[in-house]
Motif scaffolding. Structure first.
Motif, PDB file in Angstrom:
ATOM      1  N   SER A  54       3.299  -8.742   0.692  1.00 38.17           N
ATOM      2  CA  SER A  54       3.706  -8.712  -0.708  1.00 38.17           C
ATOM      3  C   SER A  54       3.955 -10.122  -1.207  1.00 38.17           C
ATOM      4  O   SER A  54       4.546 -10.938  -0.500  1.00 38.17           O
ATOM      5  CB  SER A  54       4.975  -7.863  -0.871  1.00 38.17           C
ATOM      6  OG  SER A  54       5.390  -7.819  -2.206  1.00 38.17           O
ATOM      7  N   LEU A  96       6.203   1.842   1.691  1.00 33.46           N
ATOM      8  CA  LEU A  96       5.470   0.833   0.936  1.00 33.46           C
ATOM      9  C   LEU A  96       3.970   1.014   1.142  1.00 33.46           C
ATOM     10  O   LEU A  96       3.525   1.472   2.197  1.00 33.46           O
ATOM     11  CB  LEU A  96       5.867  -0.573   1.375  1.00 33.46           C
ATOM     12  CG  LEU A  96       7.305  -1.021   1.118  1.00 33.46           C
ATOM     13  CD1 LEU A  96       7.506  -2.447   1.629  1.00 33.46           C
ATOM     14  CD2 LEU A  96       7.664  -0.943  -0.363  1.00 33.46           C
ATOM     15  N   VAL A 141       0.436  -1.341  -5.546  1.00 40.98           N
ATOM     16  CA  VAL A 141       1.792  -1.640  -5.993  1.00 40.98           C
ATOM     17  C   VAL A 141       2.728  -0.509  -5.563  1.00 40.98           C
ATOM     18  O   VAL A 141       2.339   0.657  -5.521  1.00 40.98           O
ATOM     19  CB  VAL A 141       1.835  -1.851  -7.526  1.00 40.98           C
ATOM     20  CG1 VAL A 141       1.418  -0.601  -8.264  1.00 40.98           C
ATOM     21  CG2 VAL A 141       3.206  -2.308  -7.987  1.00 40.98           C
ATOM     22  N   PRO A 151      10.131 -10.807  -0.359  1.00 40.93           N
ATOM     23  CA  PRO A 151       8.926 -10.396   0.365  1.00 40.93           C
ATOM     24  C   PRO A 151       8.625 -11.398   1.476  1.00 40.93           C
ATOM     25  O   PRO A 151       8.558 -12.600   1.231  1.00 40.93           O
ATOM     26  CB  PRO A 151       7.829 -10.429  -0.701  1.00 40.93           C
ATOM     27  CG  PRO A 151       8.521 -10.650  -2.001  1.00 40.93           C
ATOM     28  CD  PRO A 151       9.824 -11.299  -1.698  1.00 40.93           C
ATOM     29  N   HIS A 158       1.303  -5.711  -3.682  1.00 36.62           N
ATOM     30  CA  HIS A 158       0.750  -5.867  -2.334  1.00 36.62           C
ATOM     31  C   HIS A 158      -0.745  -6.172  -2.407  1.00 36.62           C
ATOM     32  O   HIS A 158      -1.331  -6.194  -3.490  1.00 36.62           O
ATOM     33  CB  HIS A 158       0.949  -4.580  -1.525  1.00 36.62           C
ATOM     34  CG  HIS A 158       2.335  -4.052  -1.532  1.00 36.62           C
ATOM     35  ND1 HIS A 158       3.322  -4.498  -0.693  1.00 36.62           N
ATOM     36  CD2 HIS A 158       2.912  -3.079  -2.298  1.00 36.62           C
ATOM     37  CE1 HIS A 158       4.449  -3.829  -0.917  1.00 36.62           C
ATOM     38  NE2 HIS A 158       4.228  -2.974  -1.902  1.00 36.62           N
ATOM     39  N   PHE A 177       6.829  -3.838  -6.445  1.00 34.76           N
ATOM     40  CA  PHE A 177       6.369  -4.785  -5.447  1.00 34.76           C
ATOM     41  C   PHE A 177       4.845  -4.809  -5.440  1.00 34.76           C
ATOM     42  O   PHE A 177       4.203  -3.757  -5.353  1.00 34.76           O
ATOM     43  CB  PHE A 177       6.878  -4.408  -4.055  1.00 34.76           C
ATOM     44  CG  PHE A 177       8.342  -4.038  -4.020  1.00 34.76           C
ATOM     45  CD1 PHE A 177       9.312  -4.964  -4.351  1.00 34.76           C
ATOM     46  CD2 PHE A 177       8.730  -2.755  -3.666  1.00 34.76           C
ATOM     47  CE1 PHE A 177      10.654  -4.628  -4.323  1.00 34.76           C
ATOM     48  CE2 PHE A 177      10.069  -2.402  -3.631  1.00 34.76           C
ATOM     49  CZ  PHE A 177      11.040  -3.344  -3.960  1.00 34.76           C
TER      50      PHE A 177
END
Length: 289
Positions: free
Chosen positions: A129, A124, A148, A101, A144, A142
């Motif tokens: 992230s 995304l 997510v 990230p 954020h 991931f």
């Protein structure tokens, strides 16, 4: 200060300092340190990971990512295709690909030859992230600011507050032994998903850090206890929702927490880092600075 800890396939425990102390490993007998003086191309290490070839990767704030083959370091940055120079964390997926990230730049994936980028344009939920995790099916998660994202190798699925996530900015993630997803929020405590829905967990007497008190590290011990770094150390209560503090040896704090391949839980005690054994703290190394 030591920020990240990991173990490699040789059993060495690696440490990274986010405050300028570089990196080091402990092999059970000796302590070996790496700085720019002996090849590490940076001093602020935010994450360490090992690939399936045994190479050790370091995310270096403001520099990029570096790969150590046991003899020398190779730096990768934007000139090599990385989306930026500030990488917050690293992990290697089931295909041996490195995920990184990048601060404000989405995610970069390295397949050993080329970098591929993932941003909101690819689906995304956000471009900022801090946290990564891989579930038992091989899907990548991931974390954020906004929620997510889940990538199964084909498509990206996103989850936000509309799906039950409370708080903002996911700074830590864990897939536990029951394949549940845990989210540590910078603002909002902890969320957990069983694959069907998200629930917010109450942490009794949790003493968080700045920015809302979220845990920077979440670890599941072999005995089923859950440790949260950046405050007190809670245990999962019998009702599965309320979390209550666990006792720790005097002076031990939980700013950095890691479980190694032997099941040992590593923590801080003042300027030292070590592991818990039979209720005692076994000091291994001074802070890297």
């Amino acid at each position: 200060a030591i920020f990240c800890v990991t173990t490699d396939s040789k059993g060495r425990v690696w440490f990274g300092s986010i405050s300028g102390g570089g990196a080091a490993y402990y092999d059970g007998e000796k302590f070996v340190r790496f700085t720019p003086q002996n090849g590490l191309p940076g001093t602020r290490v935010s994450s360490i990971s090992e690939d399936r070839d045994g190479h050790i990767w370091f995310s270096l704030l403001g520099v990029g990512v570096a790969r150590y083959d046991g003899e020398k370091f190779k730096l990768f940055n934007s000139e090599d295709g990385l989306a930026g120079h500030t990488v917050m964390s690293l992990t290697v997926d089931g295909e041996g690909q490195l995920w990184a990230p990048v601060f404000g730049g989405g995610l970069s994936r390295y397949d050993g030859a080329h970098f591929k980028h993932f941003t909101t344009e690819e689906g995304l939920v956000g471009n900022m992230s801090h946290a990564l995790a891989r579930d038992r099916n091989g899907a990548m998660w991931f974390g954020h600011v906004e929620g997510v994202s889940r990538y199964d190798g084909q498509r990206i699925e996103t989850f936000t507050k509309e799906d039950g996530i409370e708080g903002t900015n996911i700074i830590s993630m864990l897939i536990d032994s029951k394949d549940r997803l845990w989210l540590g929020m910078e603002w909002g405590g902890v969320n957990r998903s069983d694959g069907q829905r998200f629930e917010h967990l109450d942490i009794a007497n949790y003493r968080g850090g700045s920015g809302g008190g979220g845990p920077h590290h979440i670890v599941e011990a072999d005995d089923g206890d859950f440790y949260f770094g950046n405050g007190l150390v809670p245990n999962e209560h019998r009702d599965g929702k309320t979390l209550e503090p666990l006792p720790l040896p005097d002076g031990v704090t939980s700013g950095t927490i890691y479980k190694d391949r032997h099941g040992r839980i590593w923590m801080n005690r003042g300027n030292h880092i070590g592991y818990l054994k039979d209720g005692a703290f076994i000091s291994v190394v001074d802070s890297l600075g």
